[in-house]
Design a protein around this motif. Structure first.
Motif, PDB file in Angstrom:
ATOM      1  N   CYS A 143       0.822  -1.206   0.000  1.00 26.29           N
ATOM      2  CA  CYS A 143       0.000   0.000   0.000  1.00 26.29           C
ATOM      3  C   CYS A 143       0.857   1.258   0.000  1.00 26.29           C
ATOM      4  O   CYS A 143       1.875   1.321  -0.673  1.00 26.29           O
ATOM      5  CB  CYS A 143      -0.993  -0.026   1.159  1.00 26.29           C
ATOM      6  N   THR A 273      -6.477  -1.034  -4.084  1.00 27.38           N
ATOM      7  CA  THR A 273      -6.664  -0.879  -2.647  1.00 27.38           C
ATOM      8  C   THR A 273      -8.075  -0.390  -2.344  1.00 27.38           C
ATOM      9  O   THR A 273      -8.596   0.494  -3.030  1.00 27.38           O
ATOM     10  CB  THR A 273      -5.633   0.111  -2.078  1.00 27.38           C
ATOM     11  N   HIS A 334      -4.930   4.074   4.240  1.00 32.94           N
ATOM     12  CA  HIS A 334      -5.235   4.151   2.820  1.00 32.94           C
ATOM     13  C   HIS A 334      -5.695   5.564   2.456  1.00 32.94           C
ATOM     14  O   HIS A 334      -6.149   6.317   3.307  1.00 32.94           O
ATOM     15  CB  HIS A 334      -6.398   3.216   2.476  1.00 32.94           C
TER      16      HIS A 334
END
Length: 572
Positions: A143, A273, A334
Motif C-alpha cells: 500500500c 486498494t 489508505h
C-alpha cells in the motif's frame, strides 16, 4: 515569516565560485549545471556512468510539513525568497518517513521534510527545449506505507533517450500521509494556499502532496527544459493506484483552476486498494493515537499531542497499527473517499466515464498477487474487508478448482485478479471507449533474483527497468548487476515507455527489433506480452526481442467483469 523561510537558509548552500547567468533561466551544457528559477538556483550533479544525464535531487515543491503542518494538506512554497540563493541538490534526500514492510522490521527511517522531487534532464537541455515530461509516482508492495524514489533512478533512461525530462515525487506515507478521521477536512480547490490552522487534520494529505508536486511541475518544469503541457504520469503498485486516483479525482479540486496537470498516463500493476470512508478508518486512528500515547481527551487534544510527538513515537505507533495487535478490518492508512476530491470508488467512476480521457498504458505481471496462504476466501476477506459471504462464495464459483491444474495457481489467479490484474481490463475497457490510444500489456519475465523464477511476481518489471533494484527495509535497496540480455530487454521496455511519453504511442520510437504494440479495445482486446529475448551475438551486439502479442481471453474478461460488479463491497 513563513516556516519555509525559516528552513530555507538551512537548505541553501551559497557557492561563491558558481556564477549565475541572470540572462538565462537555465544554463545548458555539460559543465554548466545550474537551473535558475525565479526564487532561487539549483546546482545539479552529473553521473560519471551516464554523462548525458543531469540530476537535480531533492528539489522542494512544498513547505516542509512540520510542526502545525503535520497531518495537514501541503502548503505551497513561499517563492518570495531572495533569488541569489543556490541550493545544492546533488545528492538524494532522505525519503519520507517509512513504515514497516511487514516482514518483522521496524520502520521509522526518513524525514518529515521530504516534499521534494528528483529531476533528471539531458545534459544539454535549455529552458527553451520544451521536452516531454515523465512524472513517476513510486509504489511499494504494501500500500502507501513505504518507498524511496532513490531506489528507482532514471539516469540510464535519459542516457538512452536524451529527449525527455523525468521527475520522481516524494510524498508522505503511512500515518504521516493518510491518517484519517471523520472530523478531518476534505479540502476544496484552494488547499495549496492554506497557511493557518484551519482544521484538526486533512484527509488524503499524501495524495494532496502528489497533486501539489504536479502543480509545481506545471509552474516550473520549463526551467528544467520540460514542457508543462506534455506531462505523462506513471506509477507501479501504489504508484499505479495513485495514477488511477489521479484519473478519477475531481478536477475542480486537483487542478485548482490551473488547467490539466497531465496529458497521458501509464499505470503499472494497479493496486486495487479499498478506499474506505473516514468513518471506517476511525478505529485505526484511535488505535494509532493510543499507541503514540495520545489516546485521551477530545480530538483536538489528541491532534495537539500527535503534532508534538516525536517521529520515533509516531513511527512505532504506525508499525504497531499494521501488526496483529490491531484487530480492526481496515488496518492500513489508505486513501479514503472524501466526497470532494475522491467522490466515489475508482471502478464505479471509470464505468460512468467520470475520469480524464487521456492516452493510456495499463498492465500487470503474469503471476502477481499480494496475498499469501492457500485459502481464497480468507485472503480476499482480509484484502477487501467489506466483502459479503455471498460474494466470497461467488469467487469460488468464478474460479473453480476444475479450471486450474493445481490449487496454487487457482489461489494466485483468484486473489491476483481481484487485487491487481483486473485493473488492466477495468481501466483499459473504460479508457478505450473514449480514446483510440489505449494500450495494455502482460509483463512476462521473472525477476532472476527471486527464489522462484518460474513466477513473474509483483514488481518484476522494476528489477528490469531500474538496474536490478530490489527494495529492502527503511527505504533501502540492493542493485544486482544485469547481464547483456537483461540490459537489452530493459532498453526495449524503456524505449516503449519513452516513445509513449514523447508521442502518445509506444510504437513511434520503439527499438527496431521490438514488435508493434497493438491498441486495446472492448471489441479487440489485443495486448503485448513483454518478454525477455535472446542474445544472438557473443559480443553483446545483436539481440532478438521475445515480446509477442495475445488477445485477452473471454474467461479473463468475464472474471474481471464479475470483480468489477462487486465495486460496492470491494470499495476499489
Amino acid at each position: 515569516m513563513s516556516l519555509y523561510q525559516l528552513v530555507l537558509p538551512v537548505l541553501a548552500l551559497l557557492s561563491p565560485s558558481l556564477a549565475i547567468n541572470s540572462g538565462s533561466d537555465f544554463i545548458g551544457g555539460i559543465n554548466a549545471t545550474t537551473a535558475t528559477l525565479p526564487y532561487g538556483s539549483f546546482l545539479a550533479s552529473i553521473s560519471d556512468t551516464y554523462p548525458l544525464s543531469l540530476r537535480f535531487l531533492g528539489v522542494p515543491y512544498a513547505t516542509p510539513p512540520l510542526y502545525d503542518l503535520r497531518f495537514r494538506a501541503p502548503v505551497a512554497l513561499d517563492t518570495n525568497s531572495s533569488t541569489n540563493q543556490i541550493f545544492n541538490v546533488t545528492t538524494y534526500p532522505e525519503p519520507c518517513v517509512q513504515g514497516t514492510t511487514g516482514s518483522g522490521d521496524a520502520g521509522g527511517a526518513g524525514s518529515e521534510d521530504c516534499l521534494k522531487v528528483n529531476i533528471y534532464t539531458p545534459a544539454n537541455v535549455t529552458n527553451m527545449s520544451k521536452l516531454p515530461v515523465l512524472v513517476y509516482i513510486h509504489g511499494v508492495t504494501n500500500c502507501y506505507v513505504y518507498g524511496n524514489p532513490a531506489n528507482w533512478p532514471f539516469d540510464h533512461w535519459i542516457q538512452q533517450s536524451p529527449n525527455v525530462v523525468i521527475v520522481s515525487i516524494y510524498y508522505r506515507l503511512d500515518a504521516f500521509g493518510f491518517l484519517s478521521h471523520p472530523s478531518f477536512t476534505s479540502l476544496a480547490a484552494d488547499f495549496h494556499s492554506v497557511r493557518s490552522e484551519t482544521s484538526l487534520g486533512d484527509l488524503n494529505a499524501g495524495f494532496l502532496d502528489q497533486i501539489t508536486a504536479l502543480r509545481w511541475i506545471k509552474s516550473y518544469i520549463t526551467f528544467f527544459g520540460g514542457d508543462p503541457d506534455k506531462v505523462t504520469i506513471n506509477g507501479e503498485s501504489a504508484g499505479g493506484s495513485s495514477v488511477e486516483l489521479h484519473l478519477v479525482a475531481e478536477t475542480s479540486v486537483s487542478e485548482g483552476g490551473e488547467g490539466a496537470l497531465f496529458a497521458q498516463a501509464i499505470a503499472q500493476s494497479v493496486y486495487r486498494t479499498p478506499l474506505p470512508t473516514p468513518k471506517q478508518q476511525q478505529p485505526l486512528f484511535e488505535f494509532f493515537a493510543s499507541s503514540a500515547g495520545c489516546g485521551t481527551g477530545d480530538l483536538a487534544s489528541q491532534m495537539t499531542c500527535l503534532r508534538n510527538a516525536s517521529v520515533s513515537a509516531l513511527a512505532r505507533a504506525q508499525d504497531n497499527s499494521t501488526s496483529s495487535n490491531f484487530t480492526g478490518h481496515y488496518d492500513a492508512c489508505h486513501p479514503v473517499v472524501d466526497g470532494t476530491l475522491l467522490t466515489d470508488y475508482p471502478t464505479r467512476l471509470l464505468d460512468q466515464g467520470n475520469f480524464r480521457h487521456v492516452p493510456l498504458i495499463v498492465g500487470a505481471t503474469t503471476n502477481e498477487t499480494l496475498s499469501g496462504g492457500t485459502n481464497i476466501t480468507s485472503a480476499l476477506d482480509t484484502y477487501f474487508p467489506s466483502l459479503s459471504n455471498a460474494t466470497l462464495s461467488g469467487f469460488l464459483q468464478e474460479y473453480p478448482s476444475s479450471a486450474f491444474p493445481n490449487e496454487d495457481l487457482r489461489f494466485q489467479t483468484a486473489t491476483g485478479d481481484a487485487e491487481l490484474r483486473c485493473a488492466r481490463t477495468i481501466i483499459g475497457s473504460a479508457s478505450s471507449k473514449f480514446t483510440n490510444k489505449t494500450f495494455t500489456y502482460r509483463y512476462n519475465t521473472a525477476n532472476p533474483t527471486n527464489s522462484d523464477t518460474s513466477l513473474v511476481s509483483h514488481a518484476a518489471e522494476n528489477w528490469m527497468m531500474f538496474l536490478g533494484t530490489n527494495t529492502g527495509f527503511n527505504g533501502t535497496t540492493t542493485f544486482t548487476a544485469q547481464n547483456s540480455t537483461e540490459k537489452a530487454f530493459a532498453s526495449e521496455l524503456i524505449a516503449y515507455w519513452l516513445s509513449f511519453v514523447r508521442s502518445g504511442d509506444p510504437n513511434a520510437f520503439k527499438l527496431s527489433r521490438s514488435p508493434e504494440w497493438s491498441e486495446y479495445s472492448a471489441s479487440d482486446r489485443q495486448r503485448i506480452i513483454l518478454t525477455q529475448g535472446l542474445d544472438l551475438a557473443s559480443d553483446g551486439t545483436a539481440f532478438m526481442s521475445g515480446s509477442t502479442s495475445e488477445v485477452e481471453g473471454k474467461t479473463e474478461t468475464g472474471r474481471c467483469e464479475f470483480i468489477a460488479s462487486k465495486v460496492g463491497e470491494e470499495q476499489a
